[in-house]
Each structure stands twice: as structure tokens, then as C-alpha cells.
Enzyme design. Structure first.
Site, PDB file in Angstrom:
ATOM      1  N   ALA A  54       2.985  10.496   8.780  1.00 16.00           N
ATOM      2  CA  ALA A  54       1.944  11.502   8.553  1.00 16.00           C
ATOM      3  C   ALA A  54       0.559  11.060   9.006  1.00 16.00           C
ATOM      4  O   ALA A  54      -0.353  11.893   9.083  1.00 16.00           O
ATOM      5  CB  ALA A  54       1.896  11.873   7.073  1.00 16.00           C
ATOM      6  N   TYR A  55       0.357   9.786   9.298  1.00 16.00           N
ATOM      7  CA  TYR A  55      -0.959   9.327   9.719  1.00 16.00           C
ATOM      8  C   TYR A  55      -1.258   9.882  11.104  1.00 16.00           C
ATOM      9  O   TYR A  55      -0.643   9.483  12.102  1.00 16.00           O
ATOM     10  CB  TYR A  55      -1.034   7.801   9.733  1.00 16.00           C
ATOM     11  CG  TYR A  55      -0.901   7.161   8.361  1.00 16.00           C
ATOM     12  CD1 TYR A  55      -1.083   7.882   7.190  1.00 16.00           C
ATOM     13  CD2 TYR A  55      -0.583   5.811   8.228  1.00 16.00           C
ATOM     14  CE1 TYR A  55      -0.961   7.298   5.946  1.00 16.00           C
ATOM     15  CE2 TYR A  55      -0.462   5.206   6.983  1.00 16.00           C
ATOM     16  CZ  TYR A  55      -0.647   5.958   5.849  1.00 16.00           C
ATOM     17  OH  TYR A  55      -0.520   5.370   4.612  1.00 16.00           O
ATOM     18  N   SER A  56      -2.186  10.820  11.140  1.00 17.36           N
ATOM     19  CA  SER A  56      -2.557  11.510  12.375  1.00 17.36           C
ATOM     20  C   SER A  56      -1.331  12.120  13.061  1.00 17.36           C
ATOM     21  O   SER A  56      -1.217  12.107  14.292  1.00 17.36           O
ATOM     22  CB  SER A  56      -3.301  10.571  13.337  1.00 17.36           C
ATOM     23  OG  SER A  56      -4.514  10.132  12.759  1.00 17.36           O
TER      24      SER A  56
END
Length: 342
Positions: A54-56
Site C-alpha cells: 500500500a505504500y504509494s
């Protein structure tokens, strides 16, 4: 850099874990610069890297994958799944359907055939933990994952998962990733003792309280922090800012910056294996590395205890996990006609 054993896995990791959340659109958009930061951390002896799909929206994993080309075998690589990766309601959560696909997507972005640690990013009360552990067990047996872990699980959920794993003959969570800092010590009460009881490694996130413990946020003073512009309530919480003002003299008397005091505090607890650092720039990383040898005396730790007692939180991080029983009003309020005693 010294190394510690990650729970009872036998895997040796550095007390600082490089968190990759700030690489990509959410932080540093320059891929080449982000790769240089990762390489600088590895060269300094950090061998533990943590990211998430989900990070970026996957960009962080892509950057980490670029950085680890030719160095993958020297790195303990961790990633996570659970948070939404699309509009489809099934592109999230802890179901077998999603975790299997999410891992394959992460492996592709990371450019590797396995991760050393695969974690569920948050609890999923709507999913039977046996379903989750069964899927993760199959991923371990397929050779795509070496160990599995959880993130921000309440102590009761950790215990339930351990019991289910034992009774069903499934892989068990070997790690927990909770928030922990001088300002948020709530996990000292139950989560860390439970982790120690079950031989789980604890890799704590936000040891700098999202920047509050860097000295850049001061009461009544403006800040140019990137996070300040995102409307995070905990960054303007008066109780937290007041506590920071009381901690600054403690760091000064100890002859170190507030940042170094905060990091040294986080890794001083016997239940903590590693503290996750999340630099956005090379300057941030170099400052963190400069404090790697900092040691807090009992006197300093006693002064911190007097300001923030053990096992207590000063406010809450906006992104901390609230179980449904707390977050959903319908689960903590009877219907109006059922509320009276007579």
C-alpha cells in the site's frame, strides 16, 4: 551495527529497520535518490528493510526492488498486505483470495522470488484468523515466504492467532509490528509481554511519533514538515506538544538530540527487536545513523518514566488501529429503548 535475533526465527537483524513508506509518491518521488538512501543504509550495516504494497500503491516496493538488485541475499526483506489496493472490495483484507494475489504482486514489484517476512498490515475482524493463517502457511510451504507476522494486533488477537496455529498445525506469527515511542507506550502493558511470551520479534513503527520527537514540532511555533500539511491531528495535540517540551531538556542534559534520545529509548526495551526508521532524505538518514551508538542511562530512563509513565499513551496516532468495538458506535451503544435500567 549490532544484530539481534528476530524472535525465535534465528534470523539476525539490525536494531534499526529501514522503513520504505516515504519512498515514492507519499514522500521522496525521486527513485534514484531513494535508491541511494537505501544503499547508504545498507552500507551502514542496516540489513532489515520493511515495506508494504500500500505504500504509494506499490511504488515503494518497486523502488526497494531496484535498490536490492545484486544485494538481495544480504537483506532481510519484509513486506505487508491488507490495506486497499484498488476499488474492488476484494483487493484488500486478510482473506486467502487476497493474500495469495497480493504476495505475487509484491514479489513482482520487488523483483524477487521470496520475502523473508510477510505480514498482515492490520487485523481483519471479518475474516477467520484460521483462514488467514492457512493461506500464509501455504505461502511458506511454497517457498515464497520465510516467516509470517502481524501488525498492530491487540494482545488478545495475538494470543488467539497463536492458539489457532497450535491447534490446527499452522504457521504462527513470528513477529508483531506495533507503534511505539516515548509518547505511545501502551504496548508495554500487554502487547510486548505477550510477544515475549510467545517468542515473537517486535519491530516497532513510528519511534519518532511521526516527527514529533525530532524537535521540529514545538508548541506555538510553525513548522515546514511535509506531514504537517496533511491534517494529522496528533501533530497538533496539545498534550503531546506539552510532553515534547518536557522531554527536550532531558535530551539536552543527556548530551544528545531529541531524535537520538527517542530512537535509543525505542530499542532499549527488551521486548523490542528493531525500531523502524522512515527517512525521506539522505539528511534524515544520516542524522538517524549518527545516533546509533546512543545509550540511555537508568537516570535518563527514570526521567522519561516520570514524564510519560510506563504503559501509557499521550494521545493517539491518527493511523493507530481501533478495534470495531471502539470505532463503531453501534457496537458500544444499546438501542435507545434498551438503555434504561427500569
Amino acid at each position: 551495527m549490532k544484530y539481534r535475533t528476530l524472535g525465535r526465527t534465528g534470523i539476525k537483524v539490525s536494531p534499526y529497520c529501514l522503513g520504505a513508506m516515504m519512498f515514492g509518491a507519499a514522500g521522496n518521488r525521486d527513485h534514484d535518490d531513494s535508491v541511494r538512501i537505501i544503499h547508504r543504509a545498507l552500507d551502514a550495516g542496516i540489513n532489515f528493510v520493511d515495506t508494504a504494497d500500500a505504500y504509494s500503491r506499490g511504488e515503494s516496493e518497486e523502488i526497494v526492488g531496484k535498490a536490492l538488485k545484486g544485494r538481495r541475499d544480504q537483506v532481510v526483506l519484509a513486506t505487508k498486505a491488507h490495506l486497499p489496493m484498488g476499488d474492488d472490495p476484494n483487493q484488500q483484507g486478510n482473506s486467502r483470495r487476497w493474500l495469495v494475489r497480493a504476495l505475487d504482486d509484491s514479489l513482482r514489484r520487488l523483483g524477487t522470488d521470496h520475502v523473508d517476512l510477510f505480514q498482515v498490515h492490520r487485523p481483519a475482524p471479518d475474516t477467520d484468523v484460521e483462514e488467514t493463517l492457512s493461506a500464509l502457511t501455504d505461502l511458506v510451504r511454497a517457498g515464497k515466504v520465510r516467516a509470517i507476522g502481524a501488525s498492530t494486533f491487540p494482545a488478545s488477537d495475538i494470543v488467539e492467532a497463536q492458539w489457532v496455529a497450535e491447534r490446527r498445525g499452522l504457521e504462527r506469527f513470528r513477529t508483531e509490528q506495533p507503534p511505539y515511542s516515548v509518547l505511545n507506550r501502551g504496548i508495554e502493558r500487554e502487547v510486548l509481554p505477550v510477544c515475549e511470551r510467545y517468542g515473537m520479534g517486535a519491530m516497532v513503527w513510528s519511534p519518532l511519533a511521526q516527527g514529533l520527537l525530532t524537535g521540529r514540532f514545538r508548541k506555538g511555533r510553525p513548522t515546514d514538515s511535509v506531514r504537517a500539511g496533511r491534517g494529522l491531528r496528533h501533530l497538533s495535540d496539545e498534550r503531546r506538544l506539552d510532553t515534547v517540551e518536557r522531554l527536550i531538556p532531558v535530551a539536552q542534559d543527556a548530551g544528545m538530540s531529541l531524535t537520538h534520545l527517542a530512537m535509543a529509548f525505542a530499542i532499549a526495551h527488551p521486548g523490542v527487536t528493531s525500531a523502524i526508521i522512515g527517512p525521506r532524505t539522505m539528511e534524515h538518514l544520516d542524522d538517524l545513523l549518527a545516533g546509533a551508538e546512543a545509550v540511555l542511562s537508568d537516570e535518563v530512563l527514570d526521567r522519561i518514566d516520570a514524564i510519560v509513565p510506563a504503559g501509557t499513551d499521550v494521545g493517539m496516532l491518527d493511523m493507530a488501529y481501533d478495534p470495531p468495538a471502539v470505532g463503531q458506535t453501534g457496537l458500544r451503544r444499546r438501542l435507545p429503548d434498551e438503555r434504561s435500567a427500569a
